[in-house]
Each structure stands twice: as C-alpha cells, then as structure tokens.
Scaffold this motif. Structure first.
Motif, PDB file in Angstrom:
ATOM      1  N   PHE A   1     -10.595  32.890  26.565  1.00 60.17           N
ATOM      2  CA  PHE A   1     -11.541  32.725  27.671  1.00 60.17           C
ATOM      3  C   PHE A   1     -10.829  32.313  28.966  1.00 60.17           C
ATOM      4  O   PHE A   1     -11.429  31.719  29.849  1.00 60.17           O
ATOM      5  CB  PHE A   1     -12.595  31.684  27.278  1.00 60.17           C
ATOM      6  N   LYS A   2      -9.546  32.679  29.056  1.00 52.63           N
ATOM      7  CA  LYS A   2      -8.724  32.263  30.193  1.00 52.63           C
ATOM      8  C   LYS A   2      -9.249  32.780  31.533  1.00 52.63           C
ATOM      9  O   LYS A   2      -8.955  32.194  32.596  1.00 52.63           O
ATOM     10  CB  LYS A   2      -7.280  32.730  29.987  1.00 52.63           C
ATOM     11  N   ASP A   3     -10.011  33.884  31.520  1.00 56.78           N
ATOM     12  CA  ASP A   3     -10.556  34.420  32.770  1.00 56.78           C
ATOM     13  C   ASP A   3     -11.779  33.649  33.251  1.00 56.78           C
ATOM     14  O   ASP A   3     -12.265  33.887  34.359  1.00 56.78           O
ATOM     15  CB  ASP A   3     -10.947  35.894  32.578  1.00 56.78           C
ATOM     16  N   TYR A   4     -12.271  32.719  32.437  1.00 57.30           N
ATOM     17  CA  TYR A   4     -13.499  32.001  32.779  1.00 57.30           C
ATOM     18  C   TYR A   4     -13.311  30.492  32.885  1.00 57.30           C
ATOM     19  O   TYR A   4     -14.215  29.788  33.346  1.00 57.30           O
ATOM     20  CB  TYR A   4     -14.579  32.289  31.721  1.00 57.30           C
ATOM     21  N   ILE A   5     -12.161  29.991  32.449  1.00 52.28           N
ATOM     22  CA  ILE A   5     -11.943  28.546  32.415  1.00 52.28           C
ATOM     23  C   ILE A   5     -10.564  28.213  32.978  1.00 52.28           C
ATOM     24  O   ILE A   5      -9.727  29.090  33.198  1.00 52.28           O
ATOM     25  CB  ILE A   5     -12.032  27.990  30.972  1.00 52.28           C
ATOM     26  N   SER A   6     -10.325  26.935  33.185  1.00 53.84           N
ATOM     27  CA  SER A   6      -8.993  26.435  33.500  1.00 53.84           C
ATOM     28  C   SER A   6      -8.360  25.993  32.188  1.00 53.84           C
ATOM     29  O   SER A   6      -8.804  25.018  31.564  1.00 53.84           O
ATOM     30  CB  SER A   6      -9.071  25.248  34.470  1.00 53.84           C
ATOM     31  N   LEU A   7      -7.352  26.720  31.739  1.00 56.19           N
ATOM     32  CA  LEU A   7      -6.709  26.374  30.468  1.00 56.19           C
ATOM     33  C   LEU A   7      -6.144  24.963  30.497  1.00 56.19           C
ATOM     34  O   LEU A   7      -6.224  24.228  29.503  1.00 56.19           O
ATOM     35  CB  LEU A   7      -5.594  27.381  30.154  1.00 56.19           C
ATOM     36  N   GLU A   8      -5.586  24.577  31.630  1.00 62.08           N
ATOM     37  CA  GLU A   8      -4.993  23.244  31.741  1.00 62.08           C
ATOM     38  C   GLU A   8      -6.050  22.158  31.529  1.00 62.08           C
ATOM     39  O   GLU A   8      -5.820  21.177  30.807  1.00 62.08           O
ATOM     40  CB  GLU A   8      -4.337  23.067  33.112  1.00 62.08           C
ATOM     41  N   GLU A   9      -7.215  22.346  32.145  1.00 66.65           N
ATOM     42  CA  GLU A   9      -8.281  21.357  31.980  1.00 66.65           C
ATOM     43  C   GLU A   9      -8.782  21.314  30.537  1.00 66.65           C
ATOM     44  O   GLU A   9      -9.026  20.230  29.985  1.00 66.65           O
ATOM     45  CB  GLU A   9      -9.438  21.682  32.927  1.00 66.65           C
ATOM     46  N   PHE A  10      -8.931  22.479  29.932  1.00 61.92           N
ATOM     47  CA  PHE A  10      -9.418  22.530  28.551  1.00 61.92           C
ATOM     48  C   PHE A  10      -8.451  21.829  27.609  1.00 61.92           C
ATOM     49  O   PHE A  10      -8.863  21.134  26.675  1.00 61.92           O
ATOM     50  CB  PHE A  10      -9.610  23.990  28.118  1.00 61.92           C
ATOM     51  N   GLN A  11      -7.152  22.017  27.833  1.00 64.51           N
ATOM     52  CA  GLN A  11      -6.143  21.481  26.914  1.00 64.51           C
ATOM     53  C   GLN A  11      -5.850  20.009  27.147  1.00 64.51           C
ATOM     54  O   GLN A  11      -5.148  19.379  26.357  1.00 64.51           O
ATOM     55  CB  GLN A  11      -4.864  22.307  27.026  1.00 64.51           C
ATOM     56  N   GLN A  12      -6.396  19.461  28.222  1.00 69.22           N
ATOM     57  CA  GLN A  12      -6.189  18.042  28.508  1.00 69.22           C
ATOM     58  C   GLN A  12      -7.409  17.200  28.153  1.00 69.22           C
ATOM     59  O   GLN A  12      -7.608  16.108  28.673  1.00 69.22           O
ATOM     60  CB  GLN A  12      -5.820  17.859  29.988  1.00 69.22           C
TER      61      GLN A  12
ATOM     62  N   ILE B   1     -16.644  15.493  24.094  1.00 69.16           N
ATOM     63  CA  ILE B   1     -15.461  16.370  24.079  1.00 69.16           C
ATOM     64  C   ILE B   1     -15.850  17.854  24.069  1.00 69.16           C
ATOM     65  O   ILE B   1     -14.996  18.724  23.938  1.00 69.16           O
ATOM     66  CB  ILE B   1     -14.548  16.049  22.876  1.00 69.16           C
ATOM     67  N   VAL B   2     -17.147  18.123  24.193  1.00 69.42           N
ATOM     68  CA  VAL B   2     -17.605  19.502  24.304  1.00 69.42           C
ATOM     69  C   VAL B   2     -17.299  20.026  25.702  1.00 69.42           C
ATOM     70  O   VAL B   2     -17.530  19.345  26.706  1.00 69.42           O
ATOM     71  CB  VAL B   2     -19.121  19.610  24.038  1.00 69.42           C
ATOM     72  N   GLN B   3     -16.767  21.241  25.779  1.00 65.79           N
ATOM     73  CA  GLN B   3     -16.471  21.865  27.071  1.00 65.79           C
ATOM     74  C   GLN B   3     -17.217  23.191  27.167  1.00 65.79           C
ATOM     75  O   GLN B   3     -17.228  23.977  26.225  1.00 65.79           O
ATOM     76  CB  GLN B   3     -14.969  22.090  27.226  1.00 65.79           C
ATOM     77  N   ASN B   4     -17.815  23.422  28.330  1.00 61.80           N
ATOM     78  CA  ASN B   4     -18.598  24.636  28.525  1.00 61.80           C
ATOM     79  C   ASN B   4     -17.723  25.774  29.026  1.00 61.80           C
ATOM     80  O   ASN B   4     -16.834  25.577  29.869  1.00 61.80           O
ATOM     81  CB  ASN B   4     -19.737  24.384  29.516  1.00 61.80           C
ATOM     82  N   ILE B   5     -17.970  26.964  28.482  1.00 60.77           N
ATOM     83  CA  ILE B   5     -17.316  28.189  28.960  1.00 60.77           C
ATOM     84  C   ILE B   5     -18.340  28.912  29.817  1.00 60.77           C
ATOM     85  O   ILE B   5     -19.328  29.439  29.298  1.00 60.77           O
ATOM     86  CB  ILE B   5     -16.872  29.075  27.781  1.00 60.77           C
ATOM     87  N   PRO B   6     -18.166  28.949  31.145  1.00 61.53           N
ATOM     88  CA  PRO B   6     -19.187  29.510  32.052  1.00 61.53           C
ATOM     89  C   PRO B   6     -19.196  31.040  32.070  1.00 61.53           C
ATOM     90  O   PRO B   6     -19.046  31.673  33.111  1.00 61.53           O
ATOM     91  CB  PRO B   6     -18.794  28.930  33.412  1.00 61.53           C
ATOM     92  N   PHE B   7     -19.393  31.609  30.887  1.00 58.79           N
ATOM     93  CA  PHE B   7     -19.465  33.067  30.770  1.00 58.79           C
ATOM     94  C   PHE B   7     -20.903  33.519  31.028  1.00 58.79           C
ATOM     95  O   PHE B   7     -21.821  33.092  30.344  1.00 58.79           O
ATOM     96  CB  PHE B   7     -19.018  33.489  29.370  1.00 58.79           C
TER      97      PHE B   7
ATOM     98  N   ALA C   1     -18.807  35.344  19.441  1.00 55.29           N
ATOM     99  CA  ALA C   1     -19.396  34.258  20.227  1.00 55.29           C
ATOM    100  C   ALA C   1     -19.926  34.774  21.564  1.00 55.29           C
ATOM    101  O   ALA C   1     -21.019  34.392  22.005  1.00 55.29           O
ATOM    102  CB  ALA C   1     -18.356  33.167  20.459  1.00 55.29           C
ATOM    103  N   VAL C   2     -19.159  35.656  22.203  1.00 55.70           N
ATOM    104  CA  VAL C   2     -19.581  36.233  23.485  1.00 55.70           C
ATOM    105  C   VAL C   2     -20.868  37.031  23.322  1.00 55.70           C
ATOM    106  O   VAL C   2     -21.802  36.906  24.128  1.00 55.70           O
ATOM    107  CB  VAL C   2     -18.458  37.122  24.060  1.00 55.70           C
ATOM    108  N   LEU C   3     -20.936  37.857  22.287  1.00 55.71           N
ATOM    109  CA  LEU C   3     -22.141  38.664  22.063  1.00 55.71           C
ATOM    110  C   LEU C   3     -23.353  37.784  21.780  1.00 55.71           C
ATOM    111  O   LEU C   3     -24.448  38.027  22.306  1.00 55.71           O
ATOM    112  CB  LEU C   3     -21.914  39.636  20.907  1.00 55.71           C
TER     113      LEU C   3
END
Length: 534
Positions: A51-62, A84-90, A25-27
């Motif tokens: 993707f823990k270095d790019y997102i807030s895990l707590e926010e994603f899981q809530q 319910i789509v969440q963006n990963i700001p990579f 997915a990253v590539l």
C-alpha cells in the motif's frame, strides 16, 4: 452481524500469500466492508509495502504492532490494540474502511523482540489463550473481515493464526510435492488441534488455493497437477463444498476458478493487480482474486454460482451495490422460465389478491421503471421470504437461470440465511420423481387451482406460522430418513442405505430436529410417533 477472521497460510514462501491477502482486502473495502489486516508474519514483516502508494511507509513502520501487543501483555504493561491500528486511505471517499496492524515497531530491537517472545510461556504462564480470545472477539465485533497474514512453516505463530484465530483458513500452495504435502498435513491438523484450545471452537473451514499456476504453455502438465489437486484436497473441503461438486471431476472444475495464475509482470515487487489490471480479464490474476473474494465474503456458500450467475454473488456480498436500490421485501419469489409465464399468472393473481407481495418477472419488473433488470431480479431473490418454482417440464425447471435462482434460495435455506419455504408447482404431465432430488425433498404441488389454498398456507405470513406450529409436513425422503433413525441407524449407516453423503444426512437430520423442535434423536422419534408420521 459478527465479522469473520480469515487466515492466509502457506507451508513454503514465495507462493504469493501476502499479495493475495492485500488484493482481497482492497476488493472487500471497495465493496463497502470494514476490513482489518494483521501482519502476523513477524519474522518477515512488511505487508504494508503493498500500500506504499497510499501511505507513508516510514510512519507505518514507526508505530507499534503485533509483536509489541503480545510482548507488552506478558510484561504487564498492555497496550490497547485500538491505539496501534493504522488506516490505509484507499478510496476514502467511498464506503468501507481499510485498517492495518503491522508486525511491529521497526527499530533496531525489532528482531530481538521477536526472538525474545516465548509463545509457550505466553500460553502457560500468562493466560495467553484467553488474551488472544479477547482480541479475537473484539476484532470480530469491530470489523466485517479480519485478514491475517501468517508465517510459513509449522510454527507457534502458525498455530495461533491457523487454529485459535480464524473462522476460515486459506491454504496457498504451488504445484510442487513439498508445497502440496505441506498444506495437506497442516490442513488435516487444523481441526484436530481445536480440542487443545482453551476455549470451545467447533470447526474451521479450509480453502486450498493453487497459486502461481502456469498451464498455458504447459497445458498437459498443468491438467495432470489439477487432477492431482482435485483428488488429494477433496477431504479438506467436504464440509462446505456443494454436494454436486463432491467428486474429483467436479471439484477440478471448481479449482479452475480458484487457482491464481502466474503472471511474470506481477512477480516483481509488491503490486495490486486488482487496481492496476482490473478484474474483467477472466485469464488475469485480478479476476482470480475477485473469485476468491466473492467466496470469502459469502462465507464459502453458493459456490456453484461462480459458474452459473456471478452477479447474484455480487448482489449478496457487495454492500455498496446492495444499497443502490431501495430494498423491497417480497413474500414470494416465483422462479420460472419465460415459456411458463401463463402458468404463473393464475397463481400470481391468487396470491396478490390475498395481499401478498409477490415477485414475478413479467409483472414486477415493468413496475420498477428504468432499472437494470438483471440486478433487480438478484435483489428480489435476496429479499424474499419464500420461493416457488414453477414449470411444465424438467428442462424448464433446470434451465440455467431458473436453476440458479432456486439453488441460490436452497443454499440460503440450508445455511440458515433463509427461513421460508421452498415449493415446486408443476403441470400434471410432470412426475415428481422426474424432478431434481433437491426439489423432491420439499413440497411439490400439481398446477391445479384447488391446490392454491394449500400453497397459500405455506407462504402466508400468518398462516405459515400457524402451520409450522401445528402441522408438520415431511417429504418422502424425510419420512424415509426418520424411519431409519427410529431403527437406531447412525448417520454413516443411513448414508449408505440412502446412497447419500454423510453431510447430506446430517443436514436432513438437523432439518427434522428443527421441524419437530426435538432435543435429540430419541426425542425426535417420540415426537414423530405423537404426530403420527411414523
């Protein structure tokens, strides 16, 4: 263009399935694609941890996810998947987008909700099949790639992810009997199960991938397993595997490029080696993920280019790199070795004087100025209408670069991506039956100025349309096939008679149907008699 849905499945856990999906997915995002990740492993959620270095895990899981989407649909209180789509700001400053729908809202009732959801009633009482189909169509229209992380084992969830949703299923497995036999059983069931779907789905391509494979310290054992894989897995890939790799020996060479190596460091935690290690080390796990990404982004086409010219694959699939240069559309691309430049000059001059845009390395590259010549050639090859192979010897025509060019065009033509003609022009000393069979199936001309007008017919934008409408030219092999069809032989019988695979025969049959604009085989034979080619 409609997007693709790719499911990552493993019969057993611990094979690196989620890790492969996250890195691919990253590539794909880096290459400029819009990618949606679906965490459908509902009983073991947590794909977002990669993707823990790019997102807030707590926010994603809530935030609500897949299980909430399905459950609320059955409770007549549906939610919009867009919400319910969440963006990963990579690398968000670059092109492309990386989004995720998690497994679900991670509260104390999460696992109770998973157990509560009944797939049987979802399909039988709530028209769940139609709902999944609607989601599928919307996801494919909104994203270039949708990557699905499926639960292990044989489950209802696995059935949705491996049968109804995907266009391609990646089966990851390890070098154990249980893992191998498991994916073989699942692979055989996938296309057989399509008949049970509530909608028409004709075929799903399967890509089996050995994972956590270690053959550096145990080379002999590793080779024995690779030989086993190449024999057992071959029936699963015959629909997309190039004909020249359709033997266990050649397929084994391809698996060497597919396999994901075992690197102890990356077995701890959720990591992204394509970022941490990069993709340049050919023995590294990042390089293996890049190979898989190239195959998937290219819809499993032009597989042989992994060996001969990966740069061409990059040019095709990497959206960002495709936008580096101003795209130039060519009428004709001349593929030849440098020793045959003198042969190409007369034809190049003839066609350009007729007003055609022709790419020939010696003439076209200097006009481009200071550019990467290798990449410029790849760009021209992707953006040409017709291709002419020129050569004074078989050795020149089958030299690595020349063969890579014409095979690339040929595969695009076979897959419907290229609509133009493939012609071969040779000196009088070279006989047609000495050419590679793939070239013999198309028009071949001797290098004689008297033939230039006929060649022009095949590549002129106006005249080639007229030619296609009013005259039908067949290769010797097409004529032979047409004759056998007229005798009432089936594809299997023709394959035996012509010593070709069934898939090759079906491909030729489709080409004949297109040439004659025939509705079926009976109509094809009738038209062939009318055109006096039978």
């Amino acid at each position: 263009m409609e997007g693709k849905i790719v499911t990552f499945y493993s019969y057993k856990g611990g094979v690196g399935r989620s890790m492969a999906l996250a890195n691919i997915a990253v590539l794909m995002k880096r290459w400029g694609y819009n990618v949606l990740i679906l965490d459908w492993d509902l009983e073991a959620p947590g794909l977002e941890n990669f993707f823990k270095d790019y997102i807030s895990l707590e926010e994603f899981q809530q935030k609500e996810g897949i299980v909430d989407l399905l459950l609320k649909y059955t409770e007549n209180s549906p939610i919009d998947w867009h919400d319910i789509v969440q963006n990963i700001p990579f690398e968000s400053n670059q092109k492309g987008r990386l989004d995720m729908i998690t497994a679900g809202l991670r509260h104390e009732e999460y696992f109770a909700n998973v157990r509560k959801f009944d797939f049987n009633s979802f399909y039988t009482e709530h028209e769940g099949g139609a709902y999944i189909e609607t989601l599928r169509e919307q996801w494919k229209s909104n994203y270039d790639f949708v990557l699905v992380d499926s639960r292990t084992g044989v489950t209802d969830i696995g059935g949705v992810c491996t049968v109804q949703l995907p266009d391609i299923v990646v089966l990851l497995f390890t070098a154990t009997e249980q893992s191998l036999q498991g994916i073989l059983r699942v692979g055989k069931k996938i296309n057989a199960s399509l008949k049970k779907l509530p909608v028409e789905r004709y075929h799903i391509s399967i890509l089996p991938i050995p994972s956590r494979f270690e053959n550096l310290t145990e080379f002999k054992i590793g080779q024995e397993w690779l030989e086993r894989f190449s024999k057992d897995l071959l029936p699963l890939v015959e629909d997309w595997l190039p004909e020249e790799y359709g033997t266990p020996i050649r397929f084994k060479a391809l698996i060497e490029f597919f396999k994901i190596p075992y690197i102890p460091y990356f077995s701890f935690g959720e990591k992204l080696p394509v970022i941490e290690q990069g993709t340049n080390d050919t023995t590294g796990i990042g390089y293996a993920y890049e190979n898989l990404s190239l195959l998937l982004a290219n819809d499993l086409q032009d597989t042989e280019l992994l060996f001969t010219n990966r740069d061409i694959l990059f040019t095709k699939v990497n959206k960002i790199r495709n936008n580096i240069y101003k795209t130039v559309q060519y009428d004709v691309f001349i593929a030849r070795k440098s020793q045959d430049a003198h042969l190409a000059k007369n034809l190049y001059d003839f066609l350009t004087n007729k007003g055609l845009k022709v790419f020939d390395a010696d003439h076209s590259l200097p006009e481009m100025g200071n550019v990467d010549y290798s990449r410029a050639i790849d760009e021209a090859l992707v953006n040409t209408e017709h291709l002419i192979v020129m050569g004074s010897s078989v050795e020149n025509i089958t030299s690595p670069w020349v063969e890579a060019e014409w095979r690339f065009f040929l595969n695009r033509k076979r897959s419907g991506q290229a609509k133009g003609n493939l012609l071969t022009v040779v000196t009088n000393t070279l006989k047609i039956d000495e050419l590679p069979p793939s070239l013999q199936n198309y028009e071949v001309f001797s290098m004689n100025i008297r033939n230039f007008d006929t060649i022009y017919l095949f590549v002129s934008p106006q005249l080639s349309d007229y030619l296609r409408k009013n005259q039908i030219f067949l290769s010797d092999r097409e004529k032979e096939l047409l004759k056998l069809i007229s005798h009432g032989l089936t594809s299997n019988e023709i394959a035996t008679e012509m010593n070709l695979s069934k898939y090759t025969i079906e491909e030729y049959r489709m080409m004949l149907m297109k040439k004659f604009k025939a509705k079926n085989s009976t109509h094809l034979v009738k038209l062939a008699y009318e055109h006096e080619v039978l």
